[in-house]
Write an enzyme that holds these catalytic residues in place. Structure first.
Site, short mmCIF file in Angstrom:
data_model
loop_
_atom_site.label_atom_id
_atom_site.label_comp_id
_atom_site.label_asym_id
_atom_site.label_seq_id
_atom_site.Cartn_x
_atom_site.Cartn_y
_atom_site.Cartn_z
N THR A 271 -73.00 -45.66 60.92
CA THR A 271 -73.54 -45.67 62.28
C THR A 271 -74.77 -46.56 62.40
OG1 THR A 271 -72.72 -43.45 62.58
CG2 THR A 271 -74.44 -44.12 64.07
N THR B 256 -73.85 -41.62 56.86
CA THR B 256 -74.49 -40.38 56.40
C THR B 256 -73.54 -39.47 55.60
OG1 THR B 256 -73.97 -39.43 58.56
CG2 THR B 256 -76.22 -40.21 58.23
N ASP B 257 -72.22 -39.55 55.92
CA ASP B 257 -71.31 -38.53 55.38
C ASP B 257 -71.30 -38.46 53.85
OD1 ASP B 257 -70.68 -38.26 58.02
OD2 ASP B 257 -68.51 -38.51 57.78
N LYS C 214 -76.45 -33.59 53.07
CA LYS C 214 -76.37 -33.60 54.53
C LYS C 214 -76.03 -32.17 54.95
CE LYS C 214 -73.92 -35.74 58.41
NZ LYS C 214 -72.96 -36.74 58.87
N1 ASP Z 1 -68.86 -41.01 59.42
C1 ASP Z 1 -69.97 -41.90 59.44
C2 ASP Z 1 -70.24 -42.40 58.02
O1 ASP Z 1 -70.57 -41.65 57.17
C3 ASP Z 1 -71.18 -41.27 60.00
C4 ASP Z 1 -72.42 -42.12 59.86
O2 ASP Z 1 -72.37 -43.31 59.88
O3 ASP Z 1 -73.48 -41.59 59.70
O4 ASP Z 1 -70.14 -43.57 57.79
#
Ligand code: ASP
Length: 409
Positions: free
Chosen positions: A83, A158-159, A236
């Site tokens: 993101t 983040t995932d 997380k």
């Molecule tokens: N699903 C996305 C990822 O981990 C969420 C994010 O970008 O934070 O790439």
């Protein structure tokens, strides 16, 4: 001419007698949008535009590299997607990953306040699509930069960030410059985005004397403080909040305040010892979450395909007694099973219940207070770079601050 323009083309627009240069973003019946060098988007009414000249076509050459001159120590920014690297597509309103390193920098004009930045996009994926081989490619690129004593910031989804941060912690020993990972829960086009503060704070940390992998993310829901987590101690903990990341079984190693001043707690400093890159990882390590109802067939299949297994057990680190003979056969074969806890907080202890003692007899290795994903990346690193005996001996030893060998609470 503008009909043939594609987003990313360099253009010069004559508007009410003024010339604007920038990157073409979109054009509809009323408005043409271009992105200026400083990162801001400019919307111009078509009726007042006398000409749009194409200066250069969007070229794949620009895809991977970009730079920005600013104040402060130089930092290398490595984009992997997520993101934080996305921008809004004005035609569809959808959030898309930035295609070029320059686009990524344009979206973050504030960075120039703190650093000169070279940026490169090594991957453009959501982190759920990350593979073990990607960790190796990221580690190689980071190693190249920190060898030149240049701090590195990796932008990431983040995932699965905590998998990558722990993999890098093991793959690079004694980093000669900071390795900092950051991400965002809300994309940069949203007013509530955490991307700007997280990234600027991460760049500041990359200019420090940090000698380990640090992860910089919002500490609270407001834009006033960031936590710096050890790369082997975080999780997380919330699917959407800006303060989703927490250090588990340890404190953050520092914070960054709203003025971008760093307040260190306990952290590893660059120590002058030679940096070492381990460039292999075992694909034959798996992570299995134990649950009531897990079938022996599934366990067997899992065991057949892996040389090492990390189990996330219940409570103090248990799995059902039904599996003990399979576990024993597996470890008798010279393969490795390490146990962690689904509780996350606290440590495993196989000495309390009979189940735990039976597991010890079956050859399971208790992994103290190490997080399951950290144990998984660690065993993948160990089996990729060392023989089985060495891997077995090192699994429960503290290498990068990933476990406390004895806890008091
Ligand atoms: N699903 C996305 C990822 O981990 C969420 C994010 O970008 O934070 O790439």
């Amino acid at each position: 001419m503008s009909d043939a323009l594609e987003s990313g083309d360099k253009v010069e627009v004559q508007w009410k007698g003024t010339t604007f240069s920038g990157m073409f973003i979109s054009k509809d019946e009323k408005i043409t949008v271009i992105k200026l060098q400083n990162g801001y988007n400019l919307s111009l009414e078509n009726v007042s535009i006398s000409s749009i000249n194409l200066i250069s076509k969007y070229s794949p050459k620009n895809v991977v590299r970009g730079n920005m001159t600013g104040k402060g120590k130089h930092v290398f920014l490595l984009g992997t997607g997520g993101t934080i690297a996305s921008y809004v597509d004005y035609e569809t309103g959808a959030v898309k990953p930035a295609r070029t390193a320059q686009e990524m920098l344009y979206a973050q004009p504030d960075l120039a306040r703190v650093a000169s930045v070279d940026a490169e996009i090594i991957l453009n994926i959501l982190s759920e699509d990350m593979k073990k081989s990607d960790w190796i490619n990221i580690a190689k690129k980071v190693f190249e930069k920190i060898n030149q004593k240049e701090g590195v910031v990796i932008t990431h989804g983040t995932d699965t960030l905590s998998f990558t941060s722990s993999a890098l912690s093991f793959l690079i020993e004694n980093p000669e410059a900071p390795i900092v990972i950051t991400a965002s829960q809300r994309s940069p086009d949203r007013p509530s985005s955490d991307a700007f503060f997280n990234l600027t704070g991460a760049v500041k940390v990359a200019q420090s004397d940090l000698g380990e992998v640090g992860v910089v993310m919002h500490s609270s829901t407001s834009d006033d403080i960031l936590d710096i987590h050890s790369g082997v101690r975080l999780r997380k903990m919330h699917s959407s909040r800006r303060d989703a990341f927490k250090s588990v079984n340890s404190e953050p190693i520092g914070t960054v305040d709203g003025n971008l001043d760093i307040h260190w707690k306990k952290y590893e400093k660059v120590n002058g010892k030679p940096t070492k890159l381990y460039d292999k990882i075992s694909e034959k390590v798996g992570l299995l979450y134990f649950y009531p109802g897990l079938s022996e067939e599934i366990f067997n299949k899992f065991a057949e395909t892996n040389d090492g297994i990390i189990l996330a057990g219940t409570g103090l680190g248990h799995i059902s007694n039904r599996f003990l003979s399979q576990v024993k056969d597996y470890t008798d074969d010279g393969k490795i099973i390490g146990i962690t806890t689904q509780c996350l907080y606290g440590e495993v202890n196989l000495e309390v219940y009979t189940t735990g003692r039976n597991m010890l007899d079956a050859g399971v290795i208790p992994l103290h207070d190490m997080l399951p994903e950290v144990a998984y990346t660690k065993l993948s690193f160990l089996l990729g770079n060392f023989d089985h005996d060495t891997a077995r001996n090192l699994l429960a030893k503290n290498l990068r601050g990933e476990l406390s060998e004895r806890r008091t609470e």
